[in-house]
Design an enzyme around this catalytic site. Sequence first.
Site, PDB file in Angstrom:
ATOM      1  CD  GLU A  36      13.417   1.129   8.000  1.00  0.00           C
ATOM      2  OE1 GLU A  36      13.520   2.209   7.391  1.00  0.00           O
ATOM      3  OE2 GLU A  36      13.880   0.063   7.567  1.00  0.00           O
ATOM      4  CB  CYS A  94      12.828   9.426   9.330  1.00  0.00           C
ATOM      5  SG  CYS A  94      13.778   8.207   8.393  1.00  0.00           S
ATOM      6  CD  GLU A 114       9.630  12.722  12.547  1.00  0.00           C
ATOM      7  OE1 GLU A 114      10.586  12.336  11.861  1.00  0.00           O
ATOM      8  OE2 GLU A 114       8.646  11.986  12.818  1.00  0.00           O
ATOM      9  CE  LYS A 121      -1.837   2.787   2.893  1.00  0.00           C
ATOM     10  NZ  LYS A 121      -1.909   4.046   2.080  1.00  0.00           N
TER      11      LYS A 121
END
Length: 487
Positions: free
Chosen positions: A258, A292, A391, A182
């Site tokens: 992750e 990231c 973040e 996906k």
Amino acid sequence: MHVETRVQAINCLHFINGQFVESQNQKTFANINPATEEVLGTVAEGGKEEVNFAVAAARRALNGNWKNTTVEERSKILRRIGDLILERQEELARLESLDTGKPFWLANSVDIPRAAYNFHFFADFMVSVNTDANLQDDKALHYTHRRPVGVVGIIKPWNLPLLLLTWKLAPCLAMGNTAVIKPAEWTPMTATVLMEICKEAGVPDGVVNLVHGFGTNSAGSAISEHPDVDAISFIGEPGTGSAIMRAASTSLKKLSFELGGKNPNIIFADSDLEEVIETTIKSSFINQGEVCLCGSRIYVERPIYEEFLDKFTKKVKALKVGKPENADTNVGALISKEHYDRVNSYLEIARNDGGNFLTGGKRPEGLDEGYFLEPTIITGLDRNSRCVREEIFGPVVTVTPFDMEEEVIMQANDTHYGLSATIWTNDLRRAHRVAHQIEAGIIWVNTWFLRDLRTPFGGMKHSGIGRTGGMHSLDFYSELSNITIKL
């Protein structure tokens, strides 16, 4: 996927059992160009029904001819996929740039070549894998047999769409698994082209399947909950990871996550300041800061703090924010209106917390359409500010001075995340000493984003579960059986 010469005609379909198909209910959603806010085309909106078809096709393929392919045969297919990606490099780079808003030159020089290399790397690496054998005196021989884990759900992010999809799919196929993918709803195009490439490379029907759609109550949750999916490989943010973990818990799926990062960039006074600034520009603002691994928390030892700020700010002000197709664009558009508003909400938090904006913090002049934001440097924030702790995933960094080594180690570790860190120093003993105390899965000394695909990649705490890279990837995508032969 059908691509006309006009951008408006790019439409993405599901890929199930070797065929491109529409949704059963004919539902679609619009794919928006983040740099222009124009509609690129339509995307088939899949859900539980499409996932059921895809998983069934993957299960049939797993137990069919794919099961009997040799390591050498799969290696040749992987290498061919990598070759075909390079043959279509410019096309893929343009699609990636249109979908993400990143500069074309960046997609063409980093994303697409690395996507090809992911397949080339595992095509080579997989043929060198051996298994353990242990002789227990004269009593028995023990040896291990490696088999596929099964049907794998791959749920991928939008920031490096093809690069990160291939990082997961290549070892998945290397170990003889089948996949239901996906892609992120904001970036469907290169994943769709990859399905064409896989078919051309000789991947049997049903081995790779692609279902477009959304997360909650859509294709994402249908994959996570499906009882016939054996493992989930996910890259994204921690909240989604938690939701996938809950959904996967009923069937005890194997998980590889992750997740996010709020990575410290620690700069000691004895470092080479020019090299530091050159690399920090990249580690802060490459790909609009939507990486990231970006070093978004910058800590500078006080003796060079003012000099660093002066030089760093001048360099950042010189960065050109512009249209992705322009060769001189350094920073493109953020991925979507939703994400653009989210990043701007953090800028308001910083202002309310007394942050000092040295540059940036607003839309660039002359770019009235698209989700563009100037690279932003903020100082003066307390360590408890949400802008320091959470973040942001945009072109925003905070800079903080420090006086003592112990102090900066404490600040670097004062986070729920633990993905990466960068340490700048010419003191060899300090480099080792500090690196051993930083709670992160990847630690760079005097560099950033320097990767060897054999090494473990992943994070601690809320930054992930497990490791990928080299043997770590192959271990996740396989199951081991110990076989004992009594002598």
